[in-house]
Design a protein around this motif. Structure first.
Motif, PDB file in Angstrom:
ATOM      1  N   THR A 149     -42.645 -56.414  86.005  1.00 36.61           N
ATOM      2  CA  THR A 149     -41.556 -56.984  85.220  1.00 36.61           C
ATOM      3  C   THR A 149     -41.677 -56.484  83.788  1.00 36.61           C
ATOM      4  O   THR A 149     -42.764 -56.502  83.202  1.00 36.61           O
ATOM      5  CB  THR A 149     -41.624 -58.525  85.248  1.00 36.61           C
ATOM      6  OG1 THR A 149     -41.515 -58.961  86.601  1.00 36.61           O
ATOM      7  CG2 THR A 149     -40.491 -59.137  84.439  1.00 36.61           C
ATOM      8  N   TYR A 150     -40.542 -56.052  83.246  1.00 40.18           N
ATOM      9  CA  TYR A 150     -40.469 -55.546  81.877  1.00 40.18           C
ATOM     10  C   TYR A 150     -39.454 -56.380  81.115  1.00 40.18           C
ATOM     11  O   TYR A 150     -38.495 -56.885  81.676  1.00 40.18           O
ATOM     12  CB  TYR A 150     -40.045 -54.070  81.872  1.00 40.18           C
ATOM     13  CG  TYR A 150     -41.014 -53.194  82.629  1.00 40.18           C
ATOM     14  CD1 TYR A 150     -42.066 -52.572  81.978  1.00 40.18           C
ATOM     15  CD2 TYR A 150     -40.891 -53.014  84.011  1.00 40.18           C
ATOM     16  CE1 TYR A 150     -42.967 -51.780  82.678  1.00 40.18           C
ATOM     17  CE2 TYR A 150     -41.791 -52.228  84.714  1.00 40.18           C
ATOM     18  CZ  TYR A 150     -42.822 -51.612  84.048  1.00 40.18           C
ATOM     19  OH  TYR A 150     -43.718 -50.843  84.731  1.00 40.18           O
ATOM     20  N   THR A 151     -39.660 -56.481  79.796  1.00 39.45           N
ATOM     21  CA  THR A 151     -38.781 -57.278  78.941  1.00 39.45           C
ATOM     22  C   THR A 151     -37.973 -56.348  78.044  1.00 39.45           C
ATOM     23  O   THR A 151     -38.491 -55.339  77.560  1.00 39.45           O
ATOM     24  CB  THR A 151     -39.622 -58.231  78.075  1.00 39.45           C
ATOM     25  OG1 THR A 151     -40.403 -59.051  78.952  1.00 39.45           O
ATOM     26  CG2 THR A 151     -38.750 -59.121  77.212  1.00 39.45           C
ATOM     27  N   LYS A 202     -28.315 -42.968  82.383  1.00 38.46           N
ATOM     28  CA  LYS A 202     -29.400 -42.012  82.162  1.00 38.46           C
ATOM     29  C   LYS A 202     -30.682 -42.784  81.874  1.00 38.46           C
ATOM     30  O   LYS A 202     -30.684 -43.701  81.060  1.00 38.46           O
ATOM     31  CB  LYS A 202     -29.044 -41.111  80.975  1.00 38.46           C
ATOM     32  CG  LYS A 202     -30.128 -40.134  80.608  1.00 38.46           C
ATOM     33  CD  LYS A 202     -29.734 -39.350  79.361  1.00 38.46           C
ATOM     34  CE  LYS A 202     -30.909 -38.539  78.877  1.00 38.46           C
ATOM     35  NZ  LYS A 202     -30.653 -37.943  77.569  1.00 38.46           N
ATOM     36  N   GLU A 203     -31.753 -42.403  82.547  1.00 32.59           N
ATOM     37  CA  GLU A 203     -33.059 -43.032  82.311  1.00 32.59           C
ATOM     38  C   GLU A 203     -33.979 -42.046  81.609  1.00 32.59           C
ATOM     39  O   GLU A 203     -34.035 -40.876  81.980  1.00 32.59           O
ATOM     40  CB  GLU A 203     -33.706 -43.437  83.634  1.00 32.59           C
ATOM     41  CG  GLU A 203     -35.121 -43.964  83.467  1.00 32.59           C
ATOM     42  CD  GLU A 203     -36.014 -43.765  84.679  1.00 32.59           C
ATOM     43  OE1 GLU A 203     -37.236 -43.750  84.492  1.00 32.59           O
ATOM     44  OE2 GLU A 203     -35.496 -43.592  85.797  1.00 32.59           O
ATOM     45  N   THR A 204     -34.671 -42.526  80.600  1.00 29.43           N
ATOM     46  CA  THR A 204     -35.779 -41.776  80.011  1.00 29.43           C
ATOM     47  C   THR A 204     -36.971 -42.719  80.002  1.00 29.43           C
ATOM     48  O   THR A 204     -36.808 -43.933  79.895  1.00 29.43           O
ATOM     49  CB  THR A 204     -35.470 -41.285  78.577  1.00 29.43           C
ATOM     50  OG1 THR A 204     -35.063 -42.396  77.784  1.00 29.43           O
ATOM     51  CG2 THR A 204     -34.377 -40.232  78.571  1.00 29.43           C
ATOM     52  N   SER A 205     -38.149 -42.147  80.152  1.00 36.65           N
ATOM     53  CA  SER A 205     -39.312 -43.027  80.227  1.00 36.65           C
ATOM     54  C   SER A 205     -40.519 -42.404  79.557  1.00 36.65           C
ATOM     55  O   SER A 205     -40.652 -41.194  79.460  1.00 36.65           O
ATOM     56  CB  SER A 205     -39.637 -43.352  81.689  1.00 36.65           C
ATOM     57  OG  SER A 205     -39.954 -42.174  82.407  1.00 36.65           O
ATOM     58  N   TYR A 243     -39.157 -47.971  79.666  1.00 35.60           N
ATOM     59  CA  TYR A 243     -38.022 -47.351  80.350  1.00 35.60           C
ATOM     60  C   TYR A 243     -36.746 -47.623  79.570  1.00 35.60           C
ATOM     61  O   TYR A 243     -36.443 -48.761  79.246  1.00 35.60           O
ATOM     62  CB  TYR A 243     -37.927 -47.876  81.782  1.00 35.60           C
ATOM     63  CG  TYR A 243     -39.221 -47.624  82.514  1.00 35.60           C
ATOM     64  CD1 TYR A 243     -39.493 -46.389  83.072  1.00 35.60           C
ATOM     65  CD2 TYR A 243     -40.206 -48.606  82.576  1.00 35.60           C
ATOM     66  CE1 TYR A 243     -40.704 -46.127  83.693  1.00 35.60           C
ATOM     67  CE2 TYR A 243     -41.422 -48.358  83.183  1.00 35.60           C
ATOM     68  CZ  TYR A 243     -41.661 -47.114  83.740  1.00 35.60           C
ATOM     69  OH  TYR A 243     -42.865 -46.850  84.340  1.00 35.60           O
ATOM     70  N   THR A 244     -36.017 -46.551  79.250  1.00 29.73           N
ATOM     71  CA  THR A 244     -34.791 -46.651  78.472  1.00 29.73           C
ATOM     72  C   THR A 244     -33.614 -46.249  79.347  1.00 29.73           C
ATOM     73  O   THR A 244     -33.664 -45.227  80.038  1.00 29.73           O
ATOM     74  CB  THR A 244     -34.859 -45.738  77.231  1.00 29.73           C
ATOM     75  OG1 THR A 244     -35.993 -46.123  76.458  1.00 29.73           O
ATOM     76  CG2 THR A 244     -33.599 -45.868  76.389  1.00 29.73           C
ATOM     77  N   LYS A 301     -33.916 -50.632  76.045  1.00 26.91           N
ATOM     78  CA  LYS A 301     -35.288 -50.223  76.351  1.00 26.91           C
ATOM     79  C   LYS A 301     -36.051 -51.428  76.875  1.00 26.91           C
ATOM     80  O   LYS A 301     -36.030 -52.498  76.281  1.00 26.91           O
ATOM     81  CB  LYS A 301     -35.949 -49.692  75.081  1.00 26.91           C
ATOM     82  CG  LYS A 301     -37.339 -49.151  75.273  1.00 26.91           C
ATOM     83  CD  LYS A 301     -37.988 -48.779  73.952  1.00 26.91           C
ATOM     84  CE  LYS A 301     -37.169 -47.824  73.149  1.00 26.91           C
ATOM     85  NZ  LYS A 301     -37.802 -47.490  71.852  1.00 26.91           N
ATOM     86  N   PHE A 302     -36.733 -51.219  78.001  1.00 32.76           N
ATOM     87  CA  PHE A 302     -37.574 -52.267  78.578  1.00 32.76           C
ATOM     88  C   PHE A 302     -39.014 -51.825  78.493  1.00 32.76           C
ATOM     89  O   PHE A 302     -39.354 -50.672  78.746  1.00 32.76           O
ATOM     90  CB  PHE A 302     -37.211 -52.499  80.047  1.00 32.76           C
ATOM     91  CG  PHE A 302     -35.848 -53.110  80.244  1.00 32.76           C
ATOM     92  CD1 PHE A 302     -35.695 -54.473  80.329  1.00 32.76           C
ATOM     93  CD2 PHE A 302     -34.714 -52.310  80.332  1.00 32.76           C
ATOM     94  CE1 PHE A 302     -34.445 -55.049  80.498  1.00 32.76           C
ATOM     95  CE2 PHE A 302     -33.463 -52.861  80.517  1.00 32.76           C
ATOM     96  CZ  PHE A 302     -33.320 -54.236  80.594  1.00 32.76           C
TER      97      PHE A 302
END
Length: 189
Positions: free
Chosen positions: A28-30, A141-144, A149-150, A187-188
């Protein structure tokens, strides 16, 4: 009979192993404290935008080798009145149109997702704006980086899709168009 009991025990242990491995891979990310959320529109006189840099949310995902492989859930919520322009009159008209006295939250709730070969995602979820919920599909679009993770994308819609009457000002001489775009970068971590 002994063989049957052994087979059942082996199946049970395999089941526990699978649950344990899957449970540890899911995290889980916030939502980061400063998301970039911007609504862009126009009127018969000028373009306008409203920006919010406050929201809350969570991402639950399966991560393998520091890469998202499956997204189990993703929710982003923002206070409708956190959207601000550079003009207080525009803000006041927008809040009235969004019915913020009754519907204080704008929300996106992911229902399903699929990762594409180019690294983007298709998100299908429910957007709730001014008390009206609509299912939408977004290309994101995902960047990490490690542990972060954005997601970046946009959503074009008509205000009337959400039963929002496009605002007017100065006795109707300034009229907001129906079409708007929401640009987001969240962003998480």
């Amino acid at each position: 009979m002994k063989n049957l009991v052994k087979m059942i025990l082996k199946a049970f242990y395999m089941f526990l192993l699978i649950i344990t491995v899957t449970g540890f891979a899911q995290k889980t990310y916030t939502l980061d404290a400063k998301p970039q959320l911007k609504i862009i529109g126009t009127s018969n006189i000028h373009d306008w935008d409203m920006i919010s840099e406050t929201a809350s949310g969570n991402l639950v995902a399966v991560v393998e080798n520091n890469k998202l492989t499956t997204i189990k859930s993703l929710v982003v919520e923002l206070q409708a009145e956190s959207l601000k322009s550079e003009k207080s009159g525009l803000d006041k008209n927008a809040y009235r149109a969004l019915k913020t006295d009754k519907f204080k939250i704008i929300k996106f709730d992911l229902k399903s997702s699929s990762k594409q070969t180019d690294g983007t995602w298709n998100f299908t979820g429910v957007f709730t704006i001014a008390g009206v919920s609509k299912q939408v599909t977004l290309k994101v679009k995902e960047t990490s980086t490690i542990g972060q993770y954005t997601f970046e994308g946009s959503y074009s819609f008509k205000l009337t899709d959400y039963k929002i009457t496009p605002p007017t000002a100065l006795l109707g001489t300034i009229k907001t168009t129906d079409a708007v775009v929401v640009n987001f970068k969240v962003k998480f971590k």
